[in-house]
Structure formats: C-alpha cells, structure tokens
Enzyme design. Sequence first.
Site, PDB file in Angstrom:
ATOM      1  NE  ARG A  98     -33.038  29.260 -47.775  1.00  0.00           N
ATOM      2  CZ  ARG A  98     -34.322  29.583 -47.773  1.00  0.00           C
ATOM      3  NH1 ARG A  98     -35.246  28.676 -48.022  1.00  0.00           N
ATOM      4  NH2 ARG A  98     -34.699  30.822 -47.551  1.00  0.00           N
ATOM      5  CG  HIS A 144     -36.214  32.909 -43.144  1.00  0.00           C
ATOM      6  ND1 HIS A 144     -35.858  31.867 -43.971  1.00  0.00           N
ATOM      7  CD2 HIS A 144     -37.530  32.734 -42.876  1.00  0.00           C
ATOM      8  CE1 HIS A 144     -36.919  31.100 -44.191  1.00  0.00           C
ATOM      9  NE2 HIS A 144     -37.944  31.592 -43.535  1.00  0.00           N
ATOM     10  CD  GLU A 189     -41.737  31.796 -48.470  1.00  0.00           C
ATOM     11  OE1 GLU A 189     -42.616  32.262 -47.730  1.00  0.00           O
ATOM     12  OE2 GLU A 189     -41.610  30.585 -48.681  1.00  0.00           O
ATOM     13  CG  ASN A 329     -38.862  29.311 -50.642  1.00  0.00           C
ATOM     14  OD1 ASN A 329     -37.797  28.898 -51.102  1.00  0.00           O
ATOM     15  ND2 ASN A 329     -38.938  30.054 -49.558  1.00  0.00           N
ATOM     16  CE1 TYR A 331     -42.824  26.372 -48.655  1.00  0.00           C
ATOM     17  CE2 TYR A 331     -43.158  24.251 -47.579  1.00  0.00           C
ATOM     18  CZ  TYR A 331     -42.454  25.429 -47.696  1.00  0.00           C
ATOM     19  OH  TYR A 331     -41.385  25.665 -46.879  1.00  0.00           O
ATOM     20  CD  GLU A 397     -38.718  27.913 -47.251  1.00  0.00           C
ATOM     21  OE1 GLU A 397     -39.955  27.765 -47.087  1.00  0.00           O
ATOM     22  OE2 GLU A 397     -38.068  28.838 -46.745  1.00  0.00           O
TER      23      GLU A 397
END
Length: 489
Positions: A98, A144, A189, A329, A331, A397
């Site tokens: 990606r 992005h 995002e 995404n 984390y 992500e």
Amino acid sequence: MVQFDSVLIFILFSSQVSAEVYNYSFPTNFAFGVASSAYQIEGAYNEDGRTDSIWDYNLHEKPSWVIDESNGDVACDSYHKWEEDVQLIKELGANFYRFSISWSRILPSAYKDTEVNEKGVAYYNNLINKLLDEGITPMVTIYHWDLPQSLQENGGWMNATIADNFVFYAKTLFQLFGDRVKHWITFNEPIEICEAGYSSDRKAPFLNAAGVGGYICSHNVLLSHGKTYREYEKLFKPTQRGQIGLSAASYWYEPKENSGLDAEASHRALLFSLGWYIHPLVKGNYPPIMIERIDEISKKEGFAESRLPKFTDSEIEMIRGSFDFIGLNHYTTVQGTFGTDFPEPSAYFDCGVKSSVDPEWEVAPTSSWLRNVPWGLRKLLVWIKNEYGNPPVLITENGWSSTATLDDTDRIRYINGYLLSVLQAIHEDGCNVLGYTHWSLLDNLEWLAGYSARFGLVDVDFNSSNKTRTPRKSYGVYQEIIKSRRINP
Ligand SMILES: *[C@@H]1O[C@H](CO)[C@@H](O)[C@H](O)[C@H]1NC(C)=O
Ligand SMILES: *[C@@H]1O[C@H](CO)[C@@H](O)[C@H](O)[C@H]1NC(C)=O
Ligand SMILES: *[C@@H]1O[C@H](CO)[C@@H](O)[C@H](O)[C@H]1NC(C)=O
Ligand SMILES: *[C@@H]1O[C@H](CO)[C@@H](O)[C@H](O)[C@H]1NC(C)=O
C-alpha cells in the site's frame, strides 16, 4: 454478586491469550501487506516537475513545526531507491504494498483539466509494473495528506469546489493505472486531514479553526469520496473491476470505569471518530448523535445554524454504500469517560468525552500516545461488526514506533499481540477481516515527529547519503508469520 461478576469479567478480558489461539491460522484468502505514503518516503520534492504540497510549503516556511526541524525533501529517497524497496517487500513475502501517489507529481498544476506530468507518471508506472512482476499486488492511496499548495491557496478542503478537482485527479489515476491497480483507497484518515489540519495545528495546513474547520473539511472530503466512488462505478468498474475503500483511523475507547455512563461515553467517542466517516459510507449520513449534539450546542453558542454541515437527500443517496471495503487504521486504545471541560467551540466539547490511559499499558519509546493494548483491536473489530452489519474490513495500518535499534523486541511483542487479536476476531467473533497492513515498511518522516519516531520493519540511516536500509528483527518475525500464516508462541 455483582462485584464478583465484574471481577470475573475483568479477569477473563485481561488474562493472557489462551493456548488455542496459537493454533488458529489466517484464512487462505487473508492478505498481508506493508504500507507507506508519498511525502513520508519519496523525497525528490522538486524533481521532474513536481510542485509543492502543503507539507513542502509549510515545513519550508517554518521548519520548527517539526521537532527535529526535518522535512520530506529527501526522506527515504524512494523516488530513486524504489527498486530496493520492492526487493525488501518481495523478500518479506508480503502479498500487497500500500503506497500513495503524490497529487502534485502527477498534476503539477493540481486543478481539473490541467496537464499530466509524464515523468511523474513514469515513476509510478515503473513501481507498479515491478511490483506486479514480483507477484506483489499494488494498493494505491489516492490522497495521503499532501494537498497541492496551489489548491490550499484556494481554500483547500474548506472550499466545496475542491471536489471537482479531486474527482478529476482520481479519474486521471484510474485512466493511467487502473488497468493494473485494482485496490484504491480514496482518503487516508480524514480525521487527521481535517480535525488535525483544519481544527488544530497538529497537521498541515495548521489552520486551527476549532469546532468549525474540521467539520467543513470532512464534509468536502466525504463528498469527494462519494463522487469518486460513483464515477469509478460508472466509468471504470465495468472494465477494470477494482475495489474502492476509505481508510479511517480510530482508537478503541475502553470505558474508564465499569459503569453504564462510561460505556455510553466510550460508544459516543467511537461514533464521533470512526462513525464520523464510516456512518455516512454505510448509512448515508453522520451518526444521529453527532447531528443532534452539534446542532444543539452550536445554537447555545449563538451560531445561526449547526457547525456540522448537512447532506442533501441526493448526497445521502450518493454516499450511502460508496465502499467495497472499510479501511481501518488502528494503533492504540484509550479510556473514555464523561467530561466537558474543553474549550468551545470544539469537536471535543461537542463529543463530551475525556480520554486517558492506563499507566500499566506499555508505551512506545518514541511516541507517547501509542500504547500496546492488543485486545483493543479485537473489541474495535467487534464494534464495527455490530454497528455496521459486519462489512468487509481491511486493516490498512497498524504499527509501533521503536528507537533506531535493530533489536526491536517491543515491536515484535506488538505485532504478535495485535495479530493474535485479529485471529480471535476472525475465529471467535466472526468478524469479516480481509487482511492486515503493517505500518510501515521503512522508517520515514513521521510528520511533526520528524525522524525521531521509527515505525519501520526496516531501519533507514537518514544520516547516510545512501539512506541505507537494514531490516530489523521484526522484519524476520513478520516474514515468518506471513509464511506460516500463524503466530509462533
Ligand atoms: C494445537 O494443535 C496441536 C497440533 O497441531 C495439538 O496437538 C494441540 O492439542 C492443540 N492445542 C490446543 C490447545 O488446541
Ligand atoms: C473556491 O473556489 C472557487 C473556484 O475555484 C473560487 O472561485 C473561490 O474564490 C474559492 N473560494 C475561496 C473562499 O477561496
Ligand atoms: C544523525 O547522527 C547524529 C549523530 O550520531 C544523531 O544524533 C542523529 O540522531 C542522527 N539523525 C538521524 C535522523 O538518524
Ligand atoms: C548503500 O545501501 C546498500 C543497501 O541498502 C548497501 O548495501 C550499501 O552498502 C550502501 N552503501 C554505502 C556506501 O553505504
């Protein structure tokens, strides 16, 4: 008795994963990848006709935005070293890569109906063709965060006319690369693009219009996404047969206290973050709680109308169902609790949830916001399943920031934990997870953290003229996971 039950539940949730979990394997169609983005790795910021993005412009104007005053002028120099990157992905055994395309490298004048830059096109053609030659599926992020500066000077994502320019850019990419690229992510995002970039000064363009900028920007991003999806569906999908998604970022919000109130607060925080973008894609409009609260609070604050823009009926029709997969995404996890001690107007006040962390959770050595809480990913996947009817989710992500060491046992612990959590979500909860993308292949420019936060499976020596790449221990572990399709206890 109530107390006994909650203690028991706590023990069940917080205990180490059981032995059976290590016997689970990833389904045969589950794909593994690695991710990057153009501004963070390419460098060559003014070569071969590329023009400035908002990141080039702002970091040149005011280098102190970034803690080590670095920028993306050279970064990993992937514009010249892309063949080496592809070799690293190939040896890793990843199924897909990606990466994002730099808008101003393809269309230096940025606006619709302007000329394509052949040298920029050649760079991405070479990369895509090499990936395919090596058996690696290319997955392209269209946007992005590197908006051409010339569009920012026209209001950027605050100006509704940007949708026409974005759709032109996206269609240009479908025309140029869509014969070979079958996986597209329109936006990475939106909450960072808009809330961090337009409501605060944590990301370019640093507009700081709290409580207003983030909502208008997000509205234009969602409309641009929907229009792009429908254009692809009409003009390209019948022949190219690709898939389009959007990557939304979200924490898991764990209720701080085991109470109904904190559970309600955490649920609301998820609707105000992930739901801000996924709710429109699945259901056509913002979460009702966002619409109600922002309307009510805006009026109390003396605004003539809600600070949250409204979609028309035809826009709702267009946006509803405008995805083939949900990009996630994820984390880390925070704890949510009721709280309104935020400045007004702001999205934080509108949401009314305070976040904190459990100090017991392992913190990343180079990112204070990032804690290793693997079960949070499983709970988030289950929440998406329940809230949105189990849509296909691609984890686009997930990653950890270590120091510059090659012996990154902390990253290994993180990867093993989060992937075990994915296995549980698939095998025990029936979540529809298509694949996993590790952020990132290489250490790269981590926005305002510069080169201090190392997210790479591969170390990059930014002091060397060569930008020497050296795989870390975690690279070997991820390679083994991809090969064996399970987690080695
Ligand atoms: C895991 O699989 C092995 C064989 O592959 C088996 O011997 C073992 O009993 C399994 N463990 C559990 C806990 O299911
Ligand atoms: C928004 O874009 C239009 C079309 O490019 C332009 O005419 C207008 O001036 C822009 N508005 C702002 C506030 O920059
Ligand atoms: C470059 O080298 C210096 C001195 O060894 C070190 O302090 C710095 O962190 C290095 N910078 C990067 C980006 O690796
Ligand atoms: C340049 O990088 C390659 C691979 O990353 C490495 O093998 C080589 O030794 C490096 N050369 C120098 C001069 O550092």
